[in-house]
Write an enzyme that holds these catalytic residues in place. Structure first.
Site, short mmCIF file in Angstrom:
data_model
loop_
_atom_site.label_atom_id
_atom_site.label_comp_id
_atom_site.label_asym_id
_atom_site.label_seq_id
_atom_site.Cartn_x
_atom_site.Cartn_y
_atom_site.Cartn_z
N TRP A 293 0.85 -1.20 0.00
CA TRP A 293 0.00 0.00 0.00
C TRP A 293 0.88 1.25 0.00
O TRP A 293 1.34 1.68 1.05
CB TRP A 293 -0.91 0.00 1.23
CG TRP A 293 -1.88 -1.14 1.23
CD1 TRP A 293 -3.09 -1.15 0.60
CD2 TRP A 293 -1.75 -2.41 1.87
NE1 TRP A 293 -3.71 -2.35 0.80
CE2 TRP A 293 -2.93 -3.15 1.57
CE3 TRP A 293 -0.77 -3.01 2.65
CZ2 TRP A 293 -3.13 -4.45 2.04
CZ3 TRP A 293 -0.96 -4.29 3.11
CH2 TRP A 293 -2.13 -5.01 2.81
N HIS B 224 -6.90 1.82 2.11
CA HIS B 224 -7.97 0.85 1.84
C HIS B 224 -9.08 1.07 2.87
O HIS B 224 -8.93 1.92 3.77
CB HIS B 224 -7.45 -0.59 1.87
CG HIS B 224 -6.69 -0.97 3.11
ND1 HIS B 224 -6.22 -2.24 3.34
CD2 HIS B 224 -6.31 -0.25 4.20
CE1 HIS B 224 -5.59 -2.28 4.50
NE2 HIS B 224 -5.64 -1.08 5.04
N ARG C 141 -3.86 6.27 -2.84
CA ARG C 141 -2.54 5.63 -2.89
C ARG C 141 -1.56 6.58 -3.57
O ARG C 141 -1.93 7.30 -4.50
CB ARG C 141 -2.60 4.32 -3.70
CG ARG C 141 -3.59 3.31 -3.16
CD ARG C 141 -2.95 2.12 -2.48
NE ARG C 141 -3.99 1.29 -1.88
CZ ARG C 141 -4.37 0.10 -2.36
NH1 ARG C 141 -3.77 -0.41 -3.43
NH2 ARG C 141 -5.33 -0.58 -1.77
N GLN D 282 -13.56 1.79 -2.46
CA GLN D 282 -13.61 0.38 -2.10
C GLN D 282 -14.90 0.13 -1.34
O GLN D 282 -15.45 1.04 -0.72
CB GLN D 282 -12.44 0.00 -1.19
CG GLN D 282 -11.13 -0.23 -1.92
CD GLN D 282 -10.07 -0.87 -1.03
OE1 GLN D 282 -10.20 -0.89 0.19
NE2 GLN D 282 -9.02 -1.37 -1.66
N VAL E 157 -5.97 -11.44 7.03
CA VAL E 157 -6.81 -12.64 6.93
C VAL E 157 -5.95 -13.90 6.86
O VAL E 157 -4.80 -13.86 6.43
CB VAL E 157 -7.75 -12.58 5.68
CG1 VAL E 157 -8.91 -11.62 5.93
CG2 VAL E 157 -6.98 -12.21 4.43
N ALA F 118 -13.81 -11.43 6.01
CA ALA F 118 -13.78 -10.06 5.51
C ALA F 118 -13.56 -10.11 4.01
O ALA F 118 -13.07 -11.11 3.47
CB ALA F 118 -12.66 -9.27 6.19
N1 DAH Z 1 -7.90 -4.08 1.80
C1 DAH Z 1 -7.45 -4.86 0.68
C2 DAH Z 1 -6.78 -4.00 -0.34
O1 DAH Z 1 -6.98 -2.84 -0.37
C3 DAH Z 1 -8.60 -5.60 0.04
C4 DAH Z 1 -9.03 -6.74 0.92
C5 DAH Z 1 -8.51 -8.00 0.75
C6 DAH Z 1 -9.92 -6.54 1.94
C7 DAH Z 1 -8.86 -9.08 1.54
C8 DAH Z 1 -10.32 -7.60 2.76
C9 DAH Z 1 -9.77 -8.87 2.54
O2 DAH Z 1 -11.16 -7.44 3.75
O3 DAH Z 1 -10.16 -9.88 3.33
O4 DAH Z 1 -6.03 -4.49 -1.13
#
Ligand code: DAH
Length: 352
Positions: free
Chosen positions: A159, A181, A207, A221, A264, A320
């Site tokens: 990120w 995010h 970003r 998002q 996760v 998630a």
């Molecule tokens: N936050 C991640 C991103 O910006 C996307 C994401 C991936 C969110 C997996 C989630 C997850 O909740 O379980 O790349």
């Protein structure tokens, strides 16, 4: 009767004529009538005073006064007719032609990103999810640390971050940023609520990134989080499968593959089968012949993330997911450049 009485009569006539000609509207005209011809008007007064005129001159004076009265009455009526005609023609030129076509009203419309966000959130709402929103300027603590991404950890390279130089920690590192995010809302929601939790979080992220047809430095998002006792990977698969079918059509197939996200475990990415070519066109612009289109990241909430907000991972579990509505809009509408979403080109926006 003196000649001066006649002179007075003539002066009265001249003044009356001048004032009458100067009356420009109905109100002025009426005021004039009252002043000269009304019951206590000046001309009426003269006629009433005839009795006082010496008998030998009474007829001549009376005739003269009466003549002036009649002449003024005629002039008054003519002036009245003139003014009415003028008022009518003014009305006519101001009139609205109701047979003319109306001026077109430029209708506003929803931005394609808004349309898709509403569609996504609507599907999850129908499954019992709540929609919540969070801050775009975020603490490092929520954007990274609570999500199992420690300070100075290489996982942060995923990120590219725009830091806000408002606050620093004791070691001189920035502590505020533009959220990269929407996952920080996982931690914020869990911190202030107890399971069961079912939320989706639409919102903007940022970003530090060079832009091209598939990259923007600002984009949306929709994050999702479910936490309860006994939530399993099967629940994740079922929920996201149902979502994909509702958004992209009932005959969609989905595919989950392993992927890594620090918050996760296990982590996956989810793809749907290509609704354009079904994998039959090697030159397909959407799936490039692979037959699959990746639409989101997901996974089972990492025990560390649960622990960080004071939950007991032995008692509750969750899943998630996160997806990009612009990417989904690009797939749905066949848009080939993400920068179009932020260019404000009315020719583009009018199509939705
Ligand atoms: N936050 C991640 C991103 O910006 C996307 C994401 C991936 C969110 C997996 C989630 C997850 O909740 O379980 O790349």
């Amino acid at each position: 009767m003196t000649t001066s009485a006649f002179a007075d009569l003539n002066a009265l006539r001249d003044a009356a004529t001048r004032e009458l000609d100067a009356a420009v509207d109905a109100a002025a005209l009426e005021a004039w009538r009252v002043a000269y011809l009304g019951r206590s008007g000046k001309i009426t007064g003269v006629l009433r005073g005839i009795a006082a005129v010496p008998a030998d001159q009474r007829r001549v004076f009376g005739a003269a006064a009466n003549e002036i009265k009649v002449a003024l009455e005629q002039r008054f009526e003519a002036r009245q007719a003139d003014l009415e005609r003028g008022a009518l023609s003014a009305l006519a030129s101001d009139a609205i032609d109701i047979t003319l076509p109306g001026r077109p009203v430029d209708m506003g419309r929803l931005h394609p990103t808004t349309i898709v966000i509403r569609e996504i959130c609507g599907i999850f709402q129908s499954m019992g999810f709540q929609v919540v929103e969070g801050p775009e300027v975020e603490w490092d603590k929520y954007n990274f640390e609570a999500l199992n991404i420690p300070k100075d950890h290489p996982a942060r390279d995923k990120w590219d971050t725009i830091w806000v130089d408002a606050n620093k920690d004791v070691e001189g590192r920035f502590t505020t940023l533009l959220r990269t995010h929407n996952s920080p809302m996982q931690a914020r929601v869990m911190e202030t609520n107890q399971p069961p939790i079912r939320v989706v979080v639409p919102g903007k992220c940022f970003r530090y990134e060079a832009t091209d047809a598939t990259h923007e430095s600002q984009f949306f998002q929709v994050e999702g989080l479910v936490v309860d006792e006994g939530v399993s990977f099967a629940n994740l698969k079922h929920t996201l499968y149902e979502f994909a079918r509702r958004l992209f059509g009932g005959d969609r197939k989905v595919r989950f593959r392993c992927d890594f996200f620090p918050f996760v475990e296990p982590g996956v990415d989810m793809s749907i089968d290509c609704f354009k070519c079904g994998g039959r066109d090697p030159a397909c612009r959407i799936c490039r012949g692979s037959g699959w289109i990746e639409i989101m990241g997901a996974g089972m909430v990492h025990p560390n993330v649960l622990r960080n907000v004071g939950y007991d991972p032995a008692r509750v579990s969750g899943f998630a997911f996160g997806m990009g509505p612009e990417r989904i809009a690009m797939l749905k509408y066949g848009i080939d450049d993400i920068r179009l979403f932020y260019a404000n080109d009315i020719r583009f926006l009018r199509q939705f």
